[in-house]
Every structure is written in C-alpha cells, then in structure tokens.
Design a protein around this motif. Structure first.
Motif, PDB file in Angstrom:
ATOM      1  N   SER A 180       0.823  -1.197   0.000  1.00  0.00           N
ATOM      2  CA  SER A 180       0.000   0.000   0.000  1.00  0.00           C
ATOM      3  C   SER A 180       0.860   1.252   0.000  1.00  0.00           C
ATOM      4  O   SER A 180       1.994   1.242   0.494  1.00  0.00           O
ATOM      5  CB  SER A 180      -0.908   0.033   1.235  1.00  0.00           C
ATOM      6  N   LEU A 181       0.312   2.315  -0.536  1.00  0.00           N
ATOM      7  CA  LEU A 181       0.904   3.642  -0.473  1.00  0.00           C
ATOM      8  C   LEU A 181      -0.214   4.659  -0.321  1.00  0.00           C
ATOM      9  O   LEU A 181      -1.339   4.426  -0.795  1.00  0.00           O
ATOM     10  CB  LEU A 181       1.697   3.974  -1.739  1.00  0.00           C
ATOM     11  N   ARG A 182       0.109   5.771   0.315  1.00  0.00           N
ATOM     12  CA  ARG A 182      -0.837   6.870   0.416  1.00  0.00           C
ATOM     13  C   ARG A 182      -0.202   8.120  -0.164  1.00  0.00           C
ATOM     14  O   ARG A 182       0.835   8.580   0.316  1.00  0.00           O
ATOM     15  CB  ARG A 182      -1.226   7.122   1.866  1.00  0.00           C
ATOM     16  N   LEU A 183      -0.836   8.648  -1.197  1.00  0.00           N
ATOM     17  CA  LEU A 183      -0.376   9.879  -1.815  1.00  0.00           C
ATOM     18  C   LEU A 183      -1.138  11.062  -1.226  1.00  0.00           C
ATOM     19  O   LEU A 183      -2.331  10.948  -0.920  1.00  0.00           O
ATOM     20  CB  LEU A 183      -0.584   9.844  -3.320  1.00  0.00           C
ATOM     21  N   SER A 184      -0.439  12.184  -1.106  1.00  0.00           N
ATOM     22  CA  SER A 184      -1.059  13.414  -0.643  1.00  0.00           C
ATOM     23  C   SER A 184      -0.778  14.515  -1.641  1.00  0.00           C
ATOM     24  O   SER A 184       0.247  14.510  -2.320  1.00  0.00           O
ATOM     25  CB  SER A 184      -0.499  13.829   0.719  1.00  0.00           C
ATOM     26  N   CYS A 185      -1.686  15.466  -1.701  1.00  0.00           N
ATOM     27  CA  CYS A 185      -1.512  16.604  -2.598  1.00  0.00           C
ATOM     28  C   CYS A 185      -2.100  17.834  -1.920  1.00  0.00           C
ATOM     29  O   CYS A 185      -3.299  17.855  -1.616  1.00  0.00           O
ATOM     30  CB  CYS A 185      -2.207  16.353  -3.923  1.00  0.00           C
ATOM     31  N   ALA A 218      -8.960   1.104 -10.747  1.00  0.00           N
ATOM     32  CA  ALA A 218      -8.760   1.552  -9.374  1.00  0.00           C
ATOM     33  C   ALA A 218      -9.892   1.128  -8.430  1.00  0.00           C
ATOM     34  O   ALA A 218      -9.712   1.130  -7.207  1.00  0.00           O
ATOM     35  CB  ALA A 218      -8.626   3.063  -9.334  1.00  0.00           C
ATOM     36  N   LYS A 219     -11.019   0.786  -8.996  1.00  0.00           N
ATOM     37  CA  LYS A 219     -12.184   0.448  -8.162  1.00  0.00           C
ATOM     38  C   LYS A 219     -11.896  -0.733  -7.250  1.00  0.00           C
ATOM     39  O   LYS A 219     -11.365  -1.742  -7.679  1.00  0.00           O
ATOM     40  CB  LYS A 219     -13.389   0.143  -9.059  1.00  0.00           C
ATOM     41  N   GLY A 220     -12.258  -0.563  -5.990  1.00  0.00           N
ATOM     42  CA  GLY A 220     -12.068  -1.628  -5.014  1.00  0.00           C
ATOM     43  C   GLY A 220     -10.694  -1.678  -4.392  1.00  0.00           C
ATOM     44  O   GLY A 220     -10.490  -2.384  -3.403  1.00  0.00           O
ATOM     45  N   ARG A 221      -9.730  -0.938  -4.953  1.00  0.00           N
ATOM     46  CA  ARG A 221      -8.364  -0.952  -4.416  1.00  0.00           C
ATOM     47  C   ARG A 221      -7.913   0.429  -3.949  1.00  0.00           C
ATOM     48  O   ARG A 221      -7.149   0.540  -2.983  1.00  0.00           O
ATOM     49  CB  ARG A 221      -7.380  -1.470  -5.473  1.00  0.00           C
ATOM     50  N   PHE A 222      -8.345   1.480  -4.637  1.00  0.00           N
ATOM     51  CA  PHE A 222      -7.919   2.844  -4.322  1.00  0.00           C
ATOM     52  C   PHE A 222      -9.086   3.614  -3.721  1.00  0.00           C
ATOM     53  O   PHE A 222     -10.249   3.401  -4.081  1.00  0.00           O
ATOM     54  CB  PHE A 222      -7.466   3.565  -5.586  1.00  0.00           C
ATOM     55  N   LEU A 262      -7.007   9.326 -16.014  1.00  0.00           N
ATOM     56  CA  LEU A 262      -7.637   9.586 -14.724  1.00  0.00           C
ATOM     57  C   LEU A 262      -7.623   8.318 -13.883  1.00  0.00           C
ATOM     58  O   LEU A 262      -7.977   7.241 -14.352  1.00  0.00           O
ATOM     59  CB  LEU A 262      -9.071  10.056 -14.924  1.00  0.00           C
ATOM     60  N   VAL A 263      -7.233   8.469 -12.626  1.00  0.00           N
ATOM     61  CA  VAL A 263      -7.295   7.371 -11.678  1.00  0.00           C
ATOM     62  C   VAL A 263      -8.535   7.525 -10.792  1.00  0.00           C
ATOM     63  O   VAL A 263      -9.317   6.591 -10.621  1.00  0.00           O
ATOM     64  CB  VAL A 263      -6.034   7.323 -10.796  1.00  0.00           C
ATOM     65  N   ALA A 264      -8.700   8.722 -10.228  1.00  0.00           N
ATOM     66  CA  ALA A 264      -9.835   8.974  -9.340  1.00  0.00           C
ATOM     67  C   ALA A 264     -10.061  10.467  -9.231  1.00  0.00           C
ATOM     68  O   ALA A 264      -9.116  11.252  -9.327  1.00  0.00           O
ATOM     69  CB  ALA A 264      -9.585   8.382  -7.953  1.00  0.00           C
ATOM     70  N   GLY A 265     -11.324  10.843  -9.038  1.00  0.00           N
ATOM     71  CA  GLY A 265     -11.662  12.244  -8.869  1.00  0.00           C
ATOM     72  C   GLY A 265     -12.632  12.423  -7.722  1.00  0.00           C
ATOM     73  O   GLY A 265     -13.346  11.488  -7.339  1.00  0.00           O
ATOM     74  N   MET A 299      -3.847   3.806  -1.795  1.00  0.00           N
ATOM     75  CA  MET A 299      -3.724   2.749  -2.789  1.00  0.00           C
ATOM     76  C   MET A 299      -3.359   1.445  -2.084  1.00  0.00           C
ATOM     77  O   MET A 299      -2.300   1.348  -1.452  1.00  0.00           O
ATOM     78  CB  MET A 299      -2.651   3.104  -3.818  1.00  0.00           C
ATOM     79  N   ASN A 300      -4.240   0.469  -2.186  1.00  0.00           N
ATOM     80  CA  ASN A 300      -4.030  -0.844  -1.584  1.00  0.00           C
ATOM     81  C   ASN A 300      -3.931  -1.913  -2.665  1.00  0.00           C
ATOM     82  O   ASN A 300      -4.327  -1.680  -3.814  1.00  0.00           O
ATOM     83  CB  ASN A 300      -5.182  -1.170  -0.629  1.00  0.00           C
ATOM     84  N   SER A 301      -3.430  -3.063  -2.279  1.00  0.00           N
ATOM     85  CA  SER A 301      -3.309  -4.192  -3.216  1.00  0.00           C
ATOM     86  C   SER A 301      -2.645  -3.761  -4.516  1.00  0.00           C
ATOM     87  O   SER A 301      -3.127  -4.057  -5.612  1.00  0.00           O
ATOM     88  CB  SER A 301      -4.695  -4.800  -3.497  1.00  0.00           C
ATOM     89  N   LEU A 302      -1.550  -3.067  -4.394  1.00  0.00           N
ATOM     90  CA  LEU A 302      -0.879  -2.515  -5.578  1.00  0.00           C
ATOM     91  C   LEU A 302      -0.339  -3.620  -6.467  1.00  0.00           C
ATOM     92  O   LEU A 302       0.088  -4.687  -5.995  1.00  0.00           O
ATOM     93  CB  LEU A 302       0.242  -1.575  -5.146  1.00  0.00           C
ATOM     94  N   LYS A 303      -0.371  -3.338  -7.760  1.00  0.00           N
ATOM     95  CA  LYS A 303       0.092  -4.271  -8.789  1.00  0.00           C
ATOM     96  C   LYS A 303       1.217  -3.622  -9.586  1.00  0.00           C
ATOM     97  O   LYS A 303       1.284  -2.389  -9.672  1.00  0.00           O
ATOM     98  CB  LYS A 303      -1.064  -4.608  -9.730  1.00  0.00           C
ATOM     99  N   PRO A 304       2.066  -4.420 -10.198  1.00  0.00           N
ATOM    100  CA  PRO A 304       3.132  -3.835 -11.036  1.00  0.00           C
ATOM    101  C   PRO A 304       2.592  -2.887 -12.108  1.00  0.00           C
ATOM    102  O   PRO A 304       3.251  -1.893 -12.441  1.00  0.00           O
ATOM    103  CB  PRO A 304       3.804  -5.066 -11.647  1.00  0.00           C
TER     104      PRO A 304
END
Length: 120
Positions: A17-22, A63-67, A47-50, A82-87
């Motif tokens: 997991s990672l958490r991004l901030s802006c 991204a649905k269900g993971r972010f 777009l990832v999420a809005g 962001m959870n369950s990250l994939k390559p």
C-alpha cells in the motif's frame, strides 16, 4: 500564485500500500474538483480517481475496489490511498485541482508528479 505539491510516492512490493497526498497553497478562494491522474512513459495521462468539493467520487475501473480518494477541504488537500498494488500501477502520479482565486473562472493546476513503482 497557486502551488500544488504531491508527496508519498515510492517503491513498494506487489500487494502493498501507499498513500499519496496533494496540498494546494497560495491565493485560493475555493477548490472545486480535485483528482489523481497517472502516466506511463510513452502513454497518455489517464484519470485514476476524482472527487468533487461535495465529496462525490469517481474511479477508473482499474482503481475500483483498491484505491480510495478523499479530501480535507480545511487543508486544501486530497489523498489517494492505494491498496493491493500491482506492477501495472507503476507510473508517475499527478494531482489536479480546479481552483478559484478570483476573477470569473476556475483554473486547473497540476502538481509536479510523484513516482510510484510496484515491484513484482
């Protein structure tokens, strides 16, 4: 002047997991929609999420269900958990914000981007 600055990227193993901030700062009266985009070298930014000022959210199918996107309006900050990250999530992630600083229209601002790398 308005600045939009991302933080929180890095290297993580698949499944992690990672958490991004802006954070937006400067001459800001209000912020409308905020969002996260990502771009892989040689591909279009997507777009990832809005999230709207009222908290309504939308996500890319990938991204649905993971972010999870959220925002703190008092801090002019938007987050992306962001959870369950994939390559295939590896990309430069950019923050976007529609900001009203006076005058008659919103302006769109972009952050400088933060690298997210997911190892397999």
């Amino acid at each position: 002047q308005v600045q939009v600055v991302e933080s929180g990227g890095g290297l993580v193993q698949a499944g992690g997991s990672l958490r991004l901030s802006c954070a937006a700062s400067g001459s800001i009266i209000s912020i409308n929609a905020m969002g996260w985009y990502r771009q892989v070298l040689g591909k279009q930014r997507e777009l990832v999420a809005g999230i709207t000022s009222g908290g309504s959210t939308n996500y890319a199918d990938s991204a649905k269900g993971r972010f999870t996107i959220s925002r703190d309006n008092r801090k002019n900050t938007v987050y992306l958990q962001m959870n369950s990250l994939k390559p295939e999530d590896t990309a430069v992630y950019y923050c976007n914000a529609a900001i009203y600083s006076g005058g008659t229209s919103l302006k769109t601002y972009w952050g400088q981007g933060t690298q997210v790398t997911v190892s397999s």
